[in-house]
Design an enzyme around this catalytic site. Sequence first.
Site, mmCIF file in Angstrom:
data_model
loop_
_atom_site.group_PDB
_atom_site.id
_atom_site.type_symbol
_atom_site.label_atom_id
_atom_site.label_comp_id
_atom_site.label_asym_id
_atom_site.label_seq_id
_atom_site.Cartn_x
_atom_site.Cartn_y
_atom_site.Cartn_z
ATOM 1 N N GLU A 57 -2.118 -10.724 5.230
ATOM 2 C CA GLU A 57 -3.020 -9.610 4.946
ATOM 3 C C GLU A 57 -4.497 -9.975 5.014
ATOM 4 O O GLU A 57 -5.352 -9.081 4.987
ATOM 5 C CB GLU A 57 -2.711 -9.013 3.571
ATOM 6 C CG GLU A 57 -1.376 -8.309 3.503
ATOM 7 C CD GLU A 57 -1.270 -7.347 2.341
ATOM 8 O OE1 GLU A 57 -2.151 -6.478 2.227
ATOM 9 O OE2 GLU A 57 -0.314 -7.473 1.560
ATOM 10 N N HIS A 67 0.120 -5.910 5.625
ATOM 11 C CA HIS A 67 -0.057 -4.855 4.630
ATOM 12 C C HIS A 67 1.036 -3.803 4.707
ATOM 13 O O HIS A 67 1.397 -3.204 3.687
ATOM 14 C CB HIS A 67 -1.433 -4.210 4.811
ATOM 15 C CG HIS A 67 -1.879 -3.372 3.660
ATOM 16 N ND1 HIS A 67 -2.204 -3.908 2.428
ATOM 17 C CD2 HIS A 67 -2.054 -2.024 3.531
ATOM 18 C CE1 HIS A 67 -2.563 -2.935 1.596
ATOM 19 N NE2 HIS A 67 -2.481 -1.783 2.233
ATOM 20 N N SER A 97 -0.985 -0.950 -2.307
ATOM 21 C CA SER A 97 -2.261 -0.635 -1.684
ATOM 22 C C SER A 97 -3.155 0.125 -2.660
ATOM 23 O O SER A 97 -3.455 -0.391 -3.740
ATOM 24 C CB SER A 97 -2.030 0.141 -0.380
ATOM 25 O OG SER A 97 -3.213 0.211 0.383
#
Length: 318
Positions: A249, A300, A187
């Site tokens: 995602e 995610h 991330s």
Amino acid sequence: MTSESFDAGHHGMPWCPSPLRAALSTGLLALCWAVASMAQGATPPGVTLPGSREFTLASAETGGDYLIQVSLPDAPPPAGGYPVLYLLDGNARLPLVQAARDTLTRRGPNGDGSPWLIVAIGYPDTRRFDLERRALDYTPAVAGRDEADDRHGGADAFLDFIESRLKPEIASRFPVDTAREALFGHSYGGLLTVHALMTRPTRFARYIAISPSLWWYGEAPLAHLAALGASEREDGEAPRVMLGVGGDEQTPGDGDLGTPRAERLRERAMIDNARRLADWLAVHRPGWRVGFSVFPGEDHGSVMWPATRAALAFLHSP
């Protein structure tokens, strides 16, 4: 001599000696209950992962303190020293990555397993994520953003800390192979890893960026990345790069259609941005060895499970 009677649970009350029972009605009941409740509800001491050590390291570069957790492998150090995996979001990610290293790389139940030393970089007094500090440490400064925003844009100072302070500290404590160092982030951590790759390709031999938040660069992240920096490692060795992203995602689920979350997923284009970067690197950095993976069915949050397994295979590949 009189005998003392003990009642461990009279009408659900905590135990108190019998001579005190007559006095409970005068207000000591509340005191006795409070003392017992404090004892029963006391927080147990924290635990440390087996085979790991930790210390706090101050950074003149960022002005903050960092919790450094080092996970030693079962295997003895190779002749040239341990290869080192620098792991971002260390508070949250160390248990997963350590367990994966120590279970997925063994040859038989008594095998030594992987020789990689894991150095998890986290924050003191943090259970999983320090959202404010990681937002500052992991995001690069971007022209055009609010220059008065002091909550973001500290990536270069943080990378300076790793290079100038943390790496020498690790080398002073453990036998390490400085030619075999890797950076692993997810991330915002993946964003930092890509930034390090594009601006400091000589600092690590391998870069692992999972679900990198490339949307941070704005509407045209690839154009920004293309202008960032160095083209080859100074020593002639090409860095090895692993890019990965979850298959879910970018596409919202049925329950998210028409919601702000669906619009955010579309705008951030996690899969498209990562794939475009991999394709661009293949063309413009032909000496670099770049792999790109989409992990089907993962979002995610869940992508780190299969990605960690793939990362270990990547670290052990020739």
